[in-house]
Write a protein that holds these residues in place. Structure first.
Motif, short mmCIF file in Angstrom:
data_model
loop_
_atom_site.label_atom_id
_atom_site.label_comp_id
_atom_site.label_asym_id
_atom_site.label_seq_id
_atom_site.Cartn_x
_atom_site.Cartn_y
_atom_site.Cartn_z
N PRO A 21 38.75 34.54 48.54
CA PRO A 21 39.27 33.40 47.77
C PRO A 21 38.97 33.48 46.29
CG PRO A 21 37.31 32.78 49.02
CD PRO A 21 37.69 34.15 49.47
N LEU A 22 37.94 34.26 45.92
CA LEU A 22 37.53 34.34 44.52
C LEU A 22 37.81 35.69 43.88
CD1 LEU A 22 34.02 32.61 44.77
CD2 LEU A 22 36.25 31.55 44.37
N ALA A 23 37.83 36.76 44.69
CA ALA A 23 37.89 38.10 44.11
C ALA A 23 38.52 39.08 45.09
CB ALA A 23 36.49 38.57 43.72
N THR A 24 38.92 40.22 44.54
CA THR A 24 39.40 41.34 45.34
C THR A 24 38.40 42.49 45.20
OG1 THR A 24 41.71 40.72 44.97
CG2 THR A 24 41.30 42.98 45.67
N VAL A 25 38.22 43.22 46.30
CA VAL A 25 37.33 44.38 46.28
C VAL A 25 38.19 45.64 46.44
CG1 VAL A 25 35.37 45.55 47.36
CG2 VAL A 25 35.41 43.05 47.23
N TYR A 26 37.95 46.60 45.54
CA TYR A 26 38.70 47.85 45.54
C TYR A 26 37.76 49.03 45.77
CZ TYR A 26 42.36 45.16 43.12
OH TYR A 26 43.31 44.23 42.77
N GLN A 27 38.30 50.08 46.36
CA GLN A 27 37.63 51.38 46.32
C GLN A 27 38.10 52.09 45.07
OE1 GLN A 27 37.60 53.96 49.89
NE2 GLN A 27 38.35 55.60 48.57
N ALA A 28 37.15 52.65 44.31
CA ALA A 28 37.50 53.32 43.06
C ALA A 28 36.65 54.57 42.89
CB ALA A 28 37.30 52.38 41.88
N TYR A 29 37.11 55.44 42.03
CA TYR A 29 36.39 56.67 41.73
C TYR A 29 35.80 56.57 40.33
CZ TYR A 29 35.38 61.65 41.23
OH TYR A 29 34.75 62.86 41.03
N ASP A 30 34.49 56.74 40.25
CA ASP A 30 33.79 56.75 38.96
C ASP A 30 33.95 58.14 38.36
OD1 ASP A 30 31.86 57.00 36.93
OD2 ASP A 30 30.50 55.59 37.87
N THR A 31 34.79 58.27 37.34
CA THR A 31 35.11 59.59 36.79
C THR A 31 33.97 60.18 35.96
OG1 THR A 31 36.15 58.57 34.84
CG2 THR A 31 37.57 59.05 36.74
N ILE A 32 32.97 59.38 35.60
CA ILE A 32 31.82 59.89 34.87
C ILE A 32 30.76 60.43 35.82
CG2 ILE A 32 29.97 59.34 33.25
CD1 ILE A 32 32.74 59.34 31.98
N HIS A 33 30.39 59.64 36.81
CA HIS A 33 29.35 60.05 37.75
C HIS A 33 29.88 60.84 38.94
CE1 HIS A 33 27.31 56.69 35.62
NE2 HIS A 33 26.26 57.47 35.76
N GLY A 34 31.21 60.87 39.10
CA GLY A 34 31.79 61.64 40.20
C GLY A 34 31.53 61.02 41.56
N LEU A 35 31.50 59.68 41.64
CA LEU A 35 31.20 58.98 42.89
C LEU A 35 32.27 57.94 43.20
CD1 LEU A 35 27.42 58.21 42.25
CD2 LEU A 35 28.32 60.00 43.75
N ARG A 36 32.47 57.70 44.47
CA ARG A 36 33.31 56.58 44.88
C ARG A 36 32.45 55.32 44.96
NH1 ARG A 36 36.14 60.85 46.96
NH2 ARG A 36 38.38 60.67 46.50
N VAL A 37 33.01 54.22 44.49
CA VAL A 37 32.28 52.96 44.43
C VAL A 37 33.19 51.84 44.92
CG1 VAL A 37 30.83 53.71 42.50
CG2 VAL A 37 33.00 52.53 42.04
N ALA A 38 32.59 50.68 45.15
CA ALA A 38 33.34 49.46 45.42
C ALA A 38 33.32 48.60 44.17
CB ALA A 38 32.74 48.72 46.60
N LEU A 39 34.47 48.11 43.76
CA LEU A 39 34.57 47.23 42.59
C LEU A 39 34.99 45.84 43.04
CD1 LEU A 39 36.46 49.47 39.98
CD2 LEU A 39 33.99 49.24 40.33
N LYS A 40 34.19 44.85 42.71
CA LYS A 40 34.54 43.46 42.97
C LYS A 40 35.07 42.87 41.67
CE LYS A 40 32.63 39.09 44.68
NZ LYS A 40 31.42 38.44 45.26
N ILE A 41 36.33 42.41 41.70
CA ILE A 41 36.99 41.93 40.48
C ILE A 41 37.56 40.54 40.75
CG2 ILE A 41 38.82 42.39 38.82
CD1 ILE A 41 38.54 45.36 39.46
N PRO A 42 37.11 39.53 40.01
CA PRO A 42 37.64 38.16 40.20
C PRO A 42 39.14 38.12 39.97
CG PRO A 42 35.66 38.14 38.83
CD PRO A 42 36.04 39.58 39.00
N HIS A 43 39.80 37.23 40.72
CA HIS A 43 41.22 37.01 40.50
C HIS A 43 41.45 36.48 39.08
CE1 HIS A 43 41.68 37.79 44.68
NE2 HIS A 43 41.19 36.64 45.08
#
Length: 259
Positions: A21-43
């Motif tokens: 209800p407040l945010a969306t969570v995405y899978q993303a690739y951190d191009t600096i550290h070379g890691l996959r992360v979860a990003l929580k981004i408010p609507h």
């Protein structure tokens, strides 16, 4: 909505994991550290001072919590007009894991981790207010971490708060806008009942709920009693907080595992 392959600072969006209800969570690739992360981004509609204050509060609360069963925040900042919270990326949620068969021994191990994470939050006087299977993230080696403190409240005296949480797992007094540490205990009890019995009890939570026969068949009577006490409708009849419930579980864990 952000699109796959869209860049957000150093992050490249790969896919959407969940919508809340407040945010969306995405899978993303951190191009600096070379890691996959979860990003929580408010609507976008939440990007005002009122709601951003809540997201900042969540970040600051999590900064106080350092425990292997609580999902940490790696970074929080504004990027291209978005407020972005970066977290470690898990394998799946406990909710999705419960769609598959799970052994009693593994469920007891998950129980210990669930209670350890909640007890640590309660030690800091933080009420999570939205405990449910989808807010426990599973990592390699079957490590569970409690996530999403967006509805959390600080337990300092009496709390007057709007009823928040997820329908089906929320304690009656929390639904009335008065969450307690014991409200999280109630929600944990429902998560455990769902994990062991395969069904979720419903209001008015009369005992025995559907699935109780399966619960008694799988678990030691002391473990059944622990779950039953956790989901008492009256808060005063439950464990007062996660720490007390964890201590009770640790006392009975060995006989429960030997069932």
């Amino acid at each position: 909505m952000l699109r796959a392959r869209q860049k957000l600072g150093k992050y490249r969006i790969e896919r959407r994991l969940s919508d809340g209800p407040l945010a969306t969570v995405y899978q993303a690739y951190d191009t600096i550290h070379g890691l996959r992360v979860a990003l929580k981004i408010p609507h976008r509609r939440m990007m005002d001072d009122y709601f951003l204050a809540d997201f900042r509060k969540e970040v600051r609360m999590l900064a106080k919590l350092d425990h292997p069963n609580i999902l940490p925040i790696q970074n929080a900042c504004f990027i291209d007009g978005y407020f972005v919270i970066s977290m470690p990326l898990g394998v799946e949620t406990l909710g999705s894991r419960l769609q598959k068969r799970i052994s009693t021994a593994k469920a007891l191990d998950f129980t210990a981790q669930i209670l350890a994470g909640v007890a640590h939050a309660h030690e800091e006087r933080i009420i999570h207010c939205d405990i449910k299977p989808d807010n426990f993230i599973l990592f390699p080696d079957n490590q569970l971490r409690l996530a999403d403190f967006g509805f959390s409240k600080l337990a300092r005296g009496r709390i007057e708060a709007s009823g928040s949480g997820t329908v089906g797992y929320v304690a009656p007094e929390q639904a009335m806008g008065r969450p307690l540490l014991a409200s999280d205990v109630f929600s944990v009890g429902l998560v455990l009942y769902r994990m062991f019995a395969g069904v979720l009890p419903r209001w008015p939570y009369d005992w025995p709920p559907p699935g109780a026969a399966r619960l008694r068949q799988k678990l030691h009577p002391d473990m059944v009693a622990l779950i039953r006490r956790a989901i008492e409708v009256k808060p005063g009849r439950r464990y007062r907080d996660g720490q007390q419930m964890l201590a009770a579980f640790e006392r009975i864990r060995r006989p429960a595992a030997a069932r």
